[in-house]
Design a protein around this motif. Structure first.
Motif, PDB file in Angstrom:
ATOM      1  N   ARG A  96       1.881  13.847   2.280  1.00 36.20           N
ATOM      2  CA  ARG A  96       0.711  13.716   3.154  1.00 36.20           C
ATOM      3  C   ARG A  96       0.997  12.721   4.281  1.00 36.20           C
ATOM      4  O   ARG A  96       0.590  12.918   5.425  1.00 36.20           O
ATOM      5  CB  ARG A  96      -0.501  13.248   2.326  1.00 36.20           C
ATOM      6  CG  ARG A  96      -1.671  12.678   3.132  1.00 36.20           C
ATOM      7  CD  ARG A  96      -2.353  13.750   3.928  1.00 36.20           C
ATOM      8  NE  ARG A  96      -3.502  13.240   4.649  1.00 36.20           N
ATOM      9  CZ  ARG A  96      -3.518  12.962   5.952  1.00 36.20           C
ATOM     10  NH1 ARG A  96      -2.432  13.137   6.675  1.00 36.20           N
ATOM     11  NH2 ARG A  96      -4.609  12.516   6.534  1.00 36.20           N
ATOM     12  N   PHE A  97       1.690  11.630   3.962  1.00 38.00           N
ATOM     13  CA  PHE A  97       1.989  10.594   4.951  1.00 38.00           C
ATOM     14  C   PHE A  97       3.450  10.664   5.384  1.00 38.00           C
ATOM     15  O   PHE A  97       4.111   9.638   5.567  1.00 38.00           O
ATOM     16  CB  PHE A  97       1.651   9.218   4.381  1.00 38.00           C
ATOM     17  CG  PHE A  97       0.194   9.059   4.045  1.00 38.00           C
ATOM     18  CD1 PHE A  97      -0.748   8.919   5.046  1.00 38.00           C
ATOM     19  CD2 PHE A  97      -0.243   9.095   2.736  1.00 38.00           C
ATOM     20  CE1 PHE A  97      -2.097   8.798   4.750  1.00 38.00           C
ATOM     21  CE2 PHE A  97      -1.585   8.970   2.424  1.00 38.00           C
ATOM     22  CZ  PHE A  97      -2.515   8.827   3.435  1.00 38.00           C
ATOM     23  N   ALA A  98       3.940  11.877   5.556  1.00 40.23           N
ATOM     24  CA  ALA A  98       5.352  12.101   5.872  1.00 40.23           C
ATOM     25  C   ALA A  98       5.787  11.360   7.134  1.00 40.23           C
ATOM     26  O   ALA A  98       6.832  10.702   7.147  1.00 40.23           O
ATOM     27  CB  ALA A  98       5.615  13.593   6.023  1.00 40.23           C
ATOM     28  N   ALA A  99       4.994  11.461   8.186  1.00 45.88           N
ATOM     29  CA  ALA A  99       5.363  10.805   9.441  1.00 45.88           C
ATOM     30  C   ALA A  99       5.408   9.299   9.269  1.00 45.88           C
ATOM     31  O   ALA A  99       6.292   8.614   9.798  1.00 45.88           O
ATOM     32  CB  ALA A  99       4.359  11.178  10.539  1.00 45.88           C
ATOM     33  N   PHE A 100       4.475   8.770   8.513  1.00 43.94           N
ATOM     34  CA  PHE A 100       4.395   7.336   8.257  1.00 43.94           C
ATOM     35  C   PHE A 100       5.672   6.847   7.576  1.00 43.94           C
ATOM     36  O   PHE A 100       6.294   5.869   8.002  1.00 43.94           O
ATOM     37  CB  PHE A 100       3.184   7.052   7.364  1.00 43.94           C
ATOM     38  CG  PHE A 100       2.732   5.635   7.372  1.00 43.94           C
ATOM     39  CD1 PHE A 100       3.417   4.663   6.663  1.00 43.94           C
ATOM     40  CD2 PHE A 100       1.610   5.260   8.087  1.00 43.94           C
ATOM     41  CE1 PHE A 100       3.000   3.343   6.672  1.00 43.94           C
ATOM     42  CE2 PHE A 100       1.169   3.942   8.103  1.00 43.94           C
ATOM     43  CZ  PHE A 100       1.874   2.983   7.392  1.00 43.94           C
ATOM     44  N   PHE A 101       6.091   7.547   6.525  1.00 45.02           N
ATOM     45  CA  PHE A 101       7.288   7.153   5.792  1.00 45.02           C
ATOM     46  C   PHE A 101       8.545   7.374   6.627  1.00 45.02           C
ATOM     47  O   PHE A 101       9.501   6.603   6.551  1.00 45.02           O
ATOM     48  CB  PHE A 101       7.390   7.920   4.481  1.00 45.02           C
ATOM     49  CG  PHE A 101       6.433   7.421   3.429  1.00 45.02           C
ATOM     50  CD1 PHE A 101       6.710   6.269   2.721  1.00 45.02           C
ATOM     51  CD2 PHE A 101       5.264   8.100   3.158  1.00 45.02           C
ATOM     52  CE1 PHE A 101       5.827   5.789   1.763  1.00 45.02           C
ATOM     53  CE2 PHE A 101       4.374   7.645   2.197  1.00 45.02           C
ATOM     54  CZ  PHE A 101       4.653   6.479   1.489  1.00 45.02           C
ATOM     55  N   ARG A 102       8.561   8.429   7.419  1.00 42.69           N
ATOM     56  CA  ARG A 102       9.723   8.709   8.253  1.00 42.69           C
ATOM     57  C   ARG A 102       9.924   7.603   9.279  1.00 42.69           C
ATOM     58  O   ARG A 102      11.041   7.134   9.506  1.00 42.69           O
ATOM     59  CB  ARG A 102       9.563  10.055   8.961  1.00 42.69           C
ATOM     60  CG  ARG A 102      10.798  10.495   9.737  1.00 42.69           C
ATOM     61  CD  ARG A 102      10.574  11.840  10.424  1.00 42.69           C
ATOM     62  NE  ARG A 102      10.235  12.891   9.459  1.00 42.69           N
ATOM     63  CZ  ARG A 102       9.056  13.483   9.368  1.00 42.69           C
ATOM     64  NH1 ARG A 102       8.071  13.132  10.185  1.00 42.69           N
ATOM     65  NH2 ARG A 102       8.831  14.423   8.475  1.00 42.69           N
TER      66      ARG A 102
END
Length: 213
Positions: A96-102
């Motif tokens: 869900r927070f892929a961009a955040f972790f990336r």
């Protein structure tokens, strides 16, 4: 799936929700170093005062997200969720927070290492607390070492899964990760001490068994 994950991650903390979702959106096109507090506040529709009242800065916000993603999933294994349920919840929230972790992976080495160390230490502490306080089992030195080694391996697996752009579906990845759990550790935590957390997993699954993949 998104709104179900958000419900359990934020738990009515509307200020954190606004800030984190703004950072997640900005992370689609910016690294953390590139996004400014001003940009975050404008997108989140909060003042700088409100931001700093909730978080000390961008690194603390990132650490908070990682802990919350863990708290609804991995940290509940043996407490309210089984291994499969807990791992699945954390994987779904990570996606869900892929961009955040990336964006976090693109931060400076020292900041990224601090966040990863915090994430790993948090998990080790939560698993040890579950075993000793909830299960009332004493971990000997050997088993604690095995647990620590597995948690570090788990963090590496999550990192590579993320940078692969989630090439493996959530449920399949959860099965792989569960198989890698050391047998004695798995047995200790397989049965939850409380079933109150079932609503978390089943509500997510009911949202769409297809979307979670």
């Amino acid at each position: 799936m998104q709104h179900v994950v958000d419900e359990f991650v934020f738990q009515n903390d509307e200020i954190a929700r606004s800030i984190i979702l703004a950072m997640n959106e900005l992370a689609e096109t910016h690294t953390y170093e590139e996004m400014s507090i001003r940009q975050i506040c404008e997108k989140a529709n909060v003042s700088r005062t409100t931001f700093y009242r909730r978080f000390d800065g961008k690194i603390e916000a990132a650490e908070w997200v990682m802990r919350r993603v863990s708290a609804i999933g991995l940290a509940q294994i043996g407490r309210t969720l089984t291994w499969h349920e807990g791992i699945t919840m954390t994987l779904a929230a990570t996606k869900r927070f892929a961009a955040f972790f990336r964006a976090g992976g693109e931060w400076g080495d020292s900041a990224a290492r601090r966040i990863m160390d915090d994430f790993t230490s948090y998990h080790v502490g939560m698993f040890i607390d579950t075993v000793t306080r909830y299960k009332r089992i004493r971990l000997d030195e050997g088993l604690e070492y095995v647990l620590r080694f597995w948690v570090y391996s788990l963090c590496d697996a999550l990192f590579f899964w993320r940078i692969s752009d989630f090439a493996i579906p959530v449920n399949q990845m959860a099965e792989y990760l569960e198989r890698a759990v050391p047998a004695e550790i798995h047995e200790m935590l397989q049965e939850p001490v409380s079933l109150t957390g079932d609503e978390v997993f089943f509500k997510l699954r009911e949202e769409s068994e297809e979307n979670i993949a």
